[in-house]
Write a protein that holds these residues in place. Structure first.
Motif, mmCIF file in Angstrom:
data_model
loop_
_atom_site.group_PDB
_atom_site.id
_atom_site.type_symbol
_atom_site.label_atom_id
_atom_site.label_comp_id
_atom_site.label_asym_id
_atom_site.label_seq_id
_atom_site.Cartn_x
_atom_site.Cartn_y
_atom_site.Cartn_z
ATOM 1 N N UNK A 1 0.833 -1.203 0.000
ATOM 2 C CA UNK A 1 0.000 0.000 0.000
ATOM 3 C C UNK A 1 0.872 1.259 0.000
ATOM 4 N N UNK A 2 2.083 1.118 0.541
ATOM 5 C CA UNK A 2 2.956 2.292 0.671
ATOM 6 C C UNK A 2 3.633 2.633 -0.657
ATOM 7 N N UNK A 3 4.102 1.580 -1.354
ATOM 8 C CA UNK A 3 4.804 1.824 -2.621
ATOM 9 C C UNK A 3 3.827 2.459 -3.609
ATOM 10 N N UNK A 4 4.304 3.465 -4.282
ATOM 11 C CA UNK A 4 3.459 4.206 -5.231
ATOM 12 C C UNK A 4 2.888 3.268 -6.309
ATOM 13 N N UNK A 5 1.551 3.279 -6.510
ATOM 14 C CA UNK A 5 0.925 2.380 -7.491
ATOM 15 C C UNK A 5 1.500 2.538 -8.894
ATOM 16 N N UNK A 6 1.988 3.745 -9.180
ATOM 17 C CA UNK A 6 2.562 3.971 -10.513
ATOM 18 C C UNK A 6 3.757 3.035 -10.744
ATOM 19 N N UNK B 1 4.081 -0.064 -9.827
ATOM 20 C CA UNK B 1 3.607 -1.383 -10.302
ATOM 21 C C UNK B 1 3.175 -1.290 -11.769
ATOM 22 N N UNK B 2 2.402 -0.268 -12.041
ATOM 23 C CA UNK B 2 1.869 -0.132 -13.408
ATOM 24 C C UNK B 2 3.006 0.084 -14.408
ATOM 25 N N UNK B 3 3.948 0.955 -14.044
ATOM 26 C CA UNK B 3 5.073 1.251 -14.945
ATOM 27 C C UNK B 3 5.910 -0.001 -15.188
ATOM 28 N N UNK B 4 6.157 -0.760 -14.130
ATOM 29 C CA UNK B 4 6.944 -1.993 -14.281
ATOM 30 C C UNK B 4 6.248 -2.949 -15.248
ATOM 31 N N UNK B 5 4.934 -3.117 -15.032
ATOM 32 C CA UNK B 5 4.156 -4.026 -15.885
ATOM 33 C C UNK B 5 4.214 -3.580 -17.340
ATOM 34 N N UNK B 6 3.995 -2.289 -17.566
ATOM 35 C CA UNK B 6 3.956 -1.773 -18.950
ATOM 36 C C UNK B 6 5.321 -1.883 -19.622
ATOM 37 N N UNK B 7 6.373 -1.509 -18.908
ATOM 38 C CA UNK B 7 7.710 -1.513 -19.533
ATOM 39 C C UNK B 7 8.164 -2.936 -19.839
ATOM 40 N N UNK B 8 7.932 -3.844 -18.942
ATOM 41 C CA UNK B 8 8.357 -5.228 -19.203
ATOM 42 C C UNK B 8 7.495 -5.841 -20.314
ATOM 43 N N UNK B 9 6.214 -5.541 -20.309
ATOM 44 C CA UNK B 9 5.346 -6.011 -21.407
ATOM 45 C C UNK B 9 5.838 -5.430 -22.731
ATOM 46 N N UNK B 10 6.218 -4.173 -22.681
ATOM 47 C CA UNK B 10 6.755 -3.525 -23.876
ATOM 48 C C UNK B 10 8.044 -4.225 -24.312
ATOM 49 N N UNK B 11 8.892 -4.534 -23.374
ATOM 50 C CA UNK B 11 10.156 -5.223 -23.673
ATOM 51 C C UNK B 11 9.912 -6.570 -24.322
ATOM 52 N N UNK C 1 15.111 1.232 -11.226
ATOM 53 C CA UNK C 1 14.394 2.496 -11.002
ATOM 54 C C UNK C 1 13.408 2.340 -9.839
ATOM 55 N N UNK C 2 12.713 1.213 -9.829
ATOM 56 C CA UNK C 2 11.766 0.954 -8.740
ATOM 57 C C UNK C 2 12.460 0.922 -7.392
ATOM 58 N N UNK C 3 13.591 0.254 -7.348
ATOM 59 C CA UNK C 3 14.353 0.152 -6.086
ATOM 60 C C UNK C 3 14.824 1.532 -5.639
ATOM 61 N N UNK C 4 15.282 2.336 -6.614
ATOM 62 C CA UNK C 4 15.761 3.684 -6.281
ATOM 63 C C UNK C 4 14.652 4.537 -5.685
ATOM 64 N N UNK C 5 13.426 4.253 -6.100
ATOM 65 C CA UNK C 5 12.289 5.049 -5.609
ATOM 66 C C UNK C 5 11.633 4.454 -4.355
ATOM 67 N N UNK C 6 12.315 3.498 -3.742
ATOM 68 C CA UNK C 6 11.726 2.909 -2.529
ATOM 69 C C UNK C 6 11.683 3.913 -1.388
#
Lengths: 183, 266
Positions: free
Chosen positions: B67-72, B74-84, B113-118
């Motif tokens: 709940x704490x980690x910004x929902x963006x 999760x969405x960004x990770x999903x989209x970028x990896x799907x794109x990859x 990037x996700x880890x850096x934004x933790x």
């Protein structure tokens, strides 16, 4: 050997095993200090030592690491003794002519432990000192505290410790001369 | 204060009064009484937990961080990896070349990037509140790291399975090709976030490093010729070792609470 301050820090962190070494190290000297603070009342000294440790461990969060634990503990003990006499109004007033013959039957001195007249003379001489001087003398000579430790224990400046000790010693010497002791 | 002779005389005089030996029974009573005193951490310390309870506690901690980690994120990770995955499929179908695998490029950087934004003032308003709880900040940090890395790992694994099925990639080789750099880059980003406590700074450094690594491996730039090719198969053990070192250093630094609470709590 683990330093008192480290043990106290562990107690602050909830380590109950660190309590016993602190008691083992300080119980006996503290009894000695309080025994003399109370003019030789062993039962009262034990009660005050009990109260001191209970207060110290209950309020261990207030101990400021890494300041000397011993000074903190003896400050609590000194306050406990002062409060006892203040609240019960039991503190005997200074009596420069005090000696064993003046001790009433119900006096709290633990008679069997006083080794004759010589011990009584010491008690009388110390009893003749004002409280603030007697505390310094007891800590310096009996508890082997440094002047700095006494200052930290009693929360007074180092210069005040020196002057109280110096005056206390002078008064003791007067008593010793009056009793024809020493030189 | 006093001369030596005075001191000697005083000591000799005072030594005539001996204190009694302490009563062992009184000391025993004191120790018994002290055992009943609640110690500061006793009431907040966790009781001994069974293995099942520990797993449940770990799960609750990880779930709370979802709940704490910004929902963006999760969405960004999903989209970028799907794109990859899609780009990898497209390239493969165009020329059948297996040399360039975009998934290998995007999976590590998405995770990094996700880890850096933790952590960081701007990205984590609830951190101060959490630092006031009995759970150590280090545990919170690790929970978030595991959560984010695990999420990207699952996404990348799914992408790899799709690629292996649709484009005849060797699944094992494909997984290793992105998993090793992803582990390395995530560890570096983790170390950077603990070091600088600044997500943007961490991301910039991680991105720059990753760009250089990718260019060195795929583009054969002459200017980068002097830099070792860390994406080469032979360099994988070095990457794993470097990742381990980065994580160990980051954890040691994170143990010093003030390092990663300084800007939020002091």
């Amino acid at each position: 050997m683990i330093a008192d301050e480290t043990l106290a820090r562990r107690v602050q962190n909830g380590d109950r095993l660190a309590v016993d070494p602190l008691v083992e190290r300080h119980y006996s000297p503290l009894i000695g200090y309080l025994y003399r603070m109370t003019g030789g009342d062993r039962a009262l000294a034990e009660d005050l030592a009990h109260e001191t440790f209970m207060r110290a461990i209950t309020n261990i969060a207030q101990y400021q690491h890494p300041r000397p634990f011993k000074a903190w503990l003896y400050a609590i003990a000194t306050n406990a003794a002062r409060n006892h006499y203040k609240s019960a109004d039991q503190r005997r007033t200074a009596n420069t002519d005090h000696d064993l013959d003046d001790v009433p039957d119900d006096h709290p001195i633990d008679a069997p432990l006083i080794e004759g007249e010589e011990a009584a003379a010491v008690i009388a001489a110390l009893d003749a000192l004002p409280d603030h001087q007697r505390e310094v003398v007891l800590l310096y000579y009996y508890q082997q505290f440094s002047l700095q430790e006494i200052a930290e224990t009693l929360h007074i400046p180092l210069g005040t410790v020196k002057s109280r000790l110096s005056i206390g010693i002078s008064r003791l010497r007067e008593r010793m001369k009056a009793m024809d002791y020493g030189r | 204060m006093t001369n030596h002779q005075d001191d000697h005389d005083i000591r000799a005089f005072l030594d005539r009064w001996h204190a009694p030996a302490p009563d062992p029974a009184a000391k025993a009573r004191l120790i018994d009484s002290l055992n009943t005193v609640p110690l500061p951490a006793a009431w907040i310390g966790a009781p001994t937990l069974s293995a099942r309870a520990r797993v449940r506690q770990a799960w609750l901690l990880v779930r709370s961080q979802m709940r704490i980690v910004n929902p963006i994120t999760w969405i960004a990770s999903l989209l970028v990896i799907a794109f990859g995955v899609l780009v990898t499929l497209a390239i493969h179908q165009m020329d059948g070349a297996a040399g360039m695998i975009p998934l290998v490029i995007v999976a590590p950087i998405v995770t990094a990037v996700g880890v850096a934004f933790l952590y960081g003032e701007e990205v984590d308003p609830a951190l101060e509140l959490q630092l006031a709880t009995p759970i150590s900040p280090l545990l919170i940090l690790l929970a978030r790291l595991a959560l984010l890395f695990g999420f990207d790992l699952i996404l990348s694994l799914i992408g790899s399975v799709i690629l292996a099925g649709a484009a005849d990639f060797a699944l094992g080789s494909l997984i290793v090709s992105w998993l090793v750099p992803m582990t390395f880059l995530s560890a570096v980003a983790f170390l950077l976030s603990v070091l600088f406590f600044d997500p943007l700074q961490s991301v910039l450094i991680a991105l720059t490093a990753w760009t250089g690594i990718v260019l060195r491996h795929f583009a054969n730039f002459e200017a980068l010729g002097g830099i070792p090719d860390v994406l080469a198969v032979s360099a994988r053990p070095i990457l794993i070792a470097a990742a381990l070192i980065a994580v160990i250093v980051a954890l040691r630094l994170a143990e010093r609470d003030e390092r990663f609470t300084r800007k939020d709590t002091l």
